[in-house]
Write an enzyme that holds these catalytic residues in place. Sequence first.
Site, PDB file in Angstrom:
ATOM      1  N   ASP A 125     161.777 -34.032  25.428  1.00 52.75           N
ATOM      2  CA  ASP A 125     160.623 -33.572  24.643  1.00 52.75           C
ATOM      3  C   ASP A 125     160.558 -34.357  23.335  1.00 52.75           C
ATOM      4  O   ASP A 125     161.589 -34.799  22.818  1.00 52.75           O
ATOM      5  CB  ASP A 125     160.784 -32.081  24.277  1.00 52.75           C
ATOM      6  CG  ASP A 125     160.431 -31.134  25.432  1.00 52.75           C
ATOM      7  OD1 ASP A 125     159.913 -31.604  26.461  1.00 52.75           O
ATOM      8  OD2 ASP A 125     160.676 -29.915  25.286  1.00 52.75           O
ATOM      9  N   ARG A 175     155.272 -38.403  29.380  1.00 55.26           N
ATOM     10  CA  ARG A 175     154.361 -37.255  29.231  1.00 55.26           C
ATOM     11  C   ARG A 175     153.479 -37.558  28.012  1.00 55.26           C
ATOM     12  O   ARG A 175     154.006 -37.906  26.951  1.00 55.26           O
ATOM     13  CB  ARG A 175     155.139 -35.965  28.979  1.00 55.26           C
ATOM     14  CG  ARG A 175     154.221 -34.781  28.642  1.00 55.26           C
ATOM     15  CD  ARG A 175     154.960 -33.605  28.038  1.00 55.26           C
ATOM     16  NE  ARG A 175     155.915 -33.027  28.950  1.00 55.26           N
ATOM     17  CZ  ARG A 175     157.016 -32.392  28.552  1.00 55.26           C
ATOM     18  NH1 ARG A 175     157.312 -32.290  27.263  1.00 55.26           N
ATOM     19  NH2 ARG A 175     157.838 -31.875  29.428  1.00 55.26           N
TER      20      ARG A 175
HETATM   21  C1  LIG Z   1     153.578 -29.457  29.502  1.00 57.36           C
HETATM   22  C2  LIG Z   1     153.453 -29.642  28.027  1.00 57.36           C
HETATM   23  C3  LIG Z   1     154.500 -30.184  27.324  1.00 57.36           C
HETATM   24  C4  LIG Z   1     154.403 -30.403  25.938  1.00 57.36           C
HETATM   25  N1  LIG Z   1     155.414 -31.046  25.277  1.00 57.36           N
HETATM   26  C5  LIG Z   1     155.267 -31.336  23.971  1.00 57.36           C
HETATM   27  C6  LIG Z   1     156.238 -32.127  23.266  1.00 57.36           C
HETATM   28  O1  LIG Z   1     157.243 -32.579  23.825  1.00 57.36           O
HETATM   29  N2  LIG Z   1     156.018 -32.378  21.949  1.00 57.36           N
HETATM   30  C7  LIG Z   1     154.902 -31.919  21.285  1.00 57.36           C
HETATM   31  O2  LIG Z   1     154.740 -32.211  20.083  1.00 57.36           O
HETATM   32  N3  LIG Z   1     153.991 -31.148  21.924  1.00 57.36           N
HETATM   33  C8  LIG Z   1     154.134 -30.854  23.233  1.00 57.36           C
HETATM   34  N4  LIG Z   1     153.181 -30.115  23.883  1.00 57.36           N
HETATM   35  C9  LIG Z   1     152.132 -29.397  23.100  1.00 57.36           C
HETATM   36  C10 LIG Z   1     150.889 -30.232  22.902  1.00 57.36           C
HETATM   37  O3  LIG Z   1     151.181 -31.293  22.045  1.00 57.36           O
HETATM   38  C11 LIG Z   1     149.735 -29.405  22.315  1.00 57.36           C
HETATM   39  O4  LIG Z   1     150.077 -28.850  21.123  1.00 57.36           O
HETATM   40  C12 LIG Z   1     149.263 -28.271  23.188  1.00 57.36           C
HETATM   41  O5  LIG Z   1     149.338 -28.598  24.544  1.00 57.36           O
HETATM   42  C13 LIG Z   1     147.807 -27.950  22.868  1.00 57.36           C
HETATM   43  O6  LIG Z   1     146.997 -29.089  23.075  1.00 57.36           O
HETATM   44  P1  LIG Z   1     145.911 -29.191  24.227  1.00 57.36           P
HETATM   45  O7  LIG Z   1     145.857 -30.600  24.677  1.00 57.36           O
HETATM   46  O8  LIG Z   1     146.157 -28.191  25.262  1.00 57.36           O
HETATM   47  O9  LIG Z   1     144.541 -28.968  23.469  1.00 57.36           O
HETATM   48  P2  LIG Z   1     143.990 -27.741  22.611  1.00 57.36           P
HETATM   49  O10 LIG Z   1     142.683 -28.227  22.075  1.00 57.36           O
HETATM   50  O11 LIG Z   1     144.982 -27.247  21.637  1.00 57.36           O
HETATM   51  O12 LIG Z   1     143.750 -26.622  23.678  1.00 57.36           O
HETATM   52  C14 LIG Z   1     142.709 -26.698  24.635  1.00 57.36           C
HETATM   53  C15 LIG Z   1     142.407 -25.291  25.106  1.00 57.36           C
HETATM   54  O13 LIG Z   1     143.545 -24.756  25.771  1.00 57.36           O
HETATM   55  C16 LIG Z   1     143.721 -23.395  25.464  1.00 57.36           C
HETATM   56  N5  LIG Z   1     145.036 -23.180  24.843  1.00 57.36           N
HETATM   57  C17 LIG Z   1     145.787 -24.097  24.190  1.00 57.36           C
HETATM   58  N6  LIG Z   1     146.955 -23.528  23.781  1.00 57.36           N
HETATM   59  C18 LIG Z   1     146.909 -22.228  24.176  1.00 57.36           C
HETATM   60  C19 LIG Z   1     147.767 -21.123  24.057  1.00 57.36           C
HETATM   61  N7  LIG Z   1     148.941 -21.201  23.442  1.00 57.36           N
HETATM   62  N8  LIG Z   1     147.395 -19.948  24.617  1.00 57.36           N
HETATM   63  C20 LIG Z   1     146.230 -19.829  25.268  1.00 57.36           C
HETATM   64  N9  LIG Z   1     145.353 -20.826  25.409  1.00 57.36           N
HETATM   65  C21 LIG Z   1     145.673 -22.012  24.862  1.00 57.36           C
HETATM   66  C22 LIG Z   1     142.596 -22.996  24.560  1.00 57.36           C
HETATM   67  O14 LIG Z   1     141.566 -22.470  25.361  1.00 57.36           O
HETATM   68  C23 LIG Z   1     142.140 -24.294  23.966  1.00 57.36           C
HETATM   69  O15 LIG Z   1     140.801 -24.290  23.611  1.00 57.36           O
HETATM   70  C24 LIG Z   1     153.232 -29.961  25.259  1.00 57.36           C
HETATM   71  C25 LIG Z   1     152.170 -29.418  25.981  1.00 57.36           C
HETATM   72  C26 LIG Z   1     152.253 -29.276  27.354  1.00 57.36           C
HETATM   73  C27 LIG Z   1     151.063 -28.752  28.090  1.00 57.36           C
END
Ligand SMILES: Cc1cc2nc3c(=O)[nH]c(=O)nc-3n(C[C@H](O)[C@H](O)[C@H](O)COP(=O)(O)OP(=O)(O)OC[C@H]3O[C@@H](n4cnc5c(N)ncnc54)[C@H](O)[C@@H]3O)c2cc1C
Length: 299
Positions: A125, A175
């Site tokens: 991560d 990722r």
């Molecule tokens: C499999 C995976 C691994 C990850 N690993 C890392 C990592 O190693 N390092 C790192 O910095 N970040 C990591 N992240 C987090 C990532 O960087 C984002 O902060 C997070 O995924 C939200 O971004 P998004 O692209 O979903 O867009 P967003 O614009 O934040 O979300 C899009 C939509 O998804 C929904 N949504 C998002 N989060 C939530 C929630 N918690 N509950 C309910 N609905 C929600 C909402 O409807 C939102 O409008 C990871 C995310 C995923 C999916």
Amino acid sequence: MRFINSAIAGVLPLVPKPIVGHFAQKYIAGETLEDVTRVIAGLNREGFMCTANILGEHITTIEEAEKYLNSYKEVLSSIREKNLDMNISIKMTQLGMGIDDGVCFEFMNEMIRLSENLNNFIRIDMEDSRYTTKTLEIHSKFLKNYSNVGTVIQAYMRRSETDVKDLVKLKANIRLCKGIYIEPIEIAFKEREEIRKNFSHLLEMLLKGGCYVGIATHDEQLVDKAYQLIDELGLSNEKYEFQMIYGVTEKLRDKILSDGHRLRIYVPFGQDWYAYSIRRLQENPAIVGHIIKNIFSFR
Ligand SMILES: Cc1cc2nc3c(=O)[nH]c(=O)nc-3n(C[C@H](O)[C@H](O)[C@H](O)COP(=O)(O)OP(=O)(O)OC[C@H]3O[C@@H](n4cnc5c(N)ncnc54)[C@H](O)[C@@H]3O)c2cc1C
């Protein structure tokens, strides 16, 4: 309501633990290895691949790091015993990065070696910007000896384009996500659209460069963009996977699977569920509205 939700999100740490626990159930598989393997077996039956992560980021001693190492080894044994379709995601600070980088390297090396014996994979991560360079350096060192390891690129980081150029040369397994930590504007994009634009740009670089990509987003616009790129490049579905967090946007996750793509669910578990849950809930102020209701009706 949006303003109220955001304001409440800020004071979430004051919300009684049982209430947070009630909402956390959706995002966390449970406290024990048995809990997580049961949840993952169910997700596998539905057609999802998984990756497990043991909650708990801030440790201060190598003894604690060793405990996490042993717990991760137990996860590996369980994957073999139960024949689960899952791999492991690890934060290197959990295995001692920042306390003793040499020990952390050895612990990670042990995990990667053991998982190689099981034909399994370790995802490193990406944490906050203090660790970006170190994480990428250690990851490329491992790539000299192993092919079952990959890391993460955060689209909000301004440096990511340069990092991706290097990773493409290594044909790394990456990722791609937006990034979750709060970073200064000098090093990170802040605007939603800027981050989306960079995500699409990096995804294109990685896919065109022949890297295997875990497309980690719940953002429908980015999922559409990914579909478009996959189509344009004529990629077969073993060249990439979508990734989502357990409990988040389940409708979209089901749709991606039924559209014929592979999808891996990031499933956290462990005793340190409280801090993790607070972060997930702060990310989604809409859920905070339900919490407010619960606070006032809680007995
Ligand atoms: C499999 C995976 C691994 C990850 N690993 C890392 C990592 O190693 N390092 C790192 O910095 N970040 C990591 N992240 C987090 C990532 O960087 C984002 O902060 C997070 O995924 C939200 O971004 P998004 O692209 O979903 O867009 P967003 O614009 O934040 O979300 C899009 C939509 O998804 C929904 N949504 C998002 N989060 C939530 C929630 N918690 N509950 C309910 N609905 C929600 C909402 O409807 C939102 O409008 C990871 C995310 C995923 C999916």
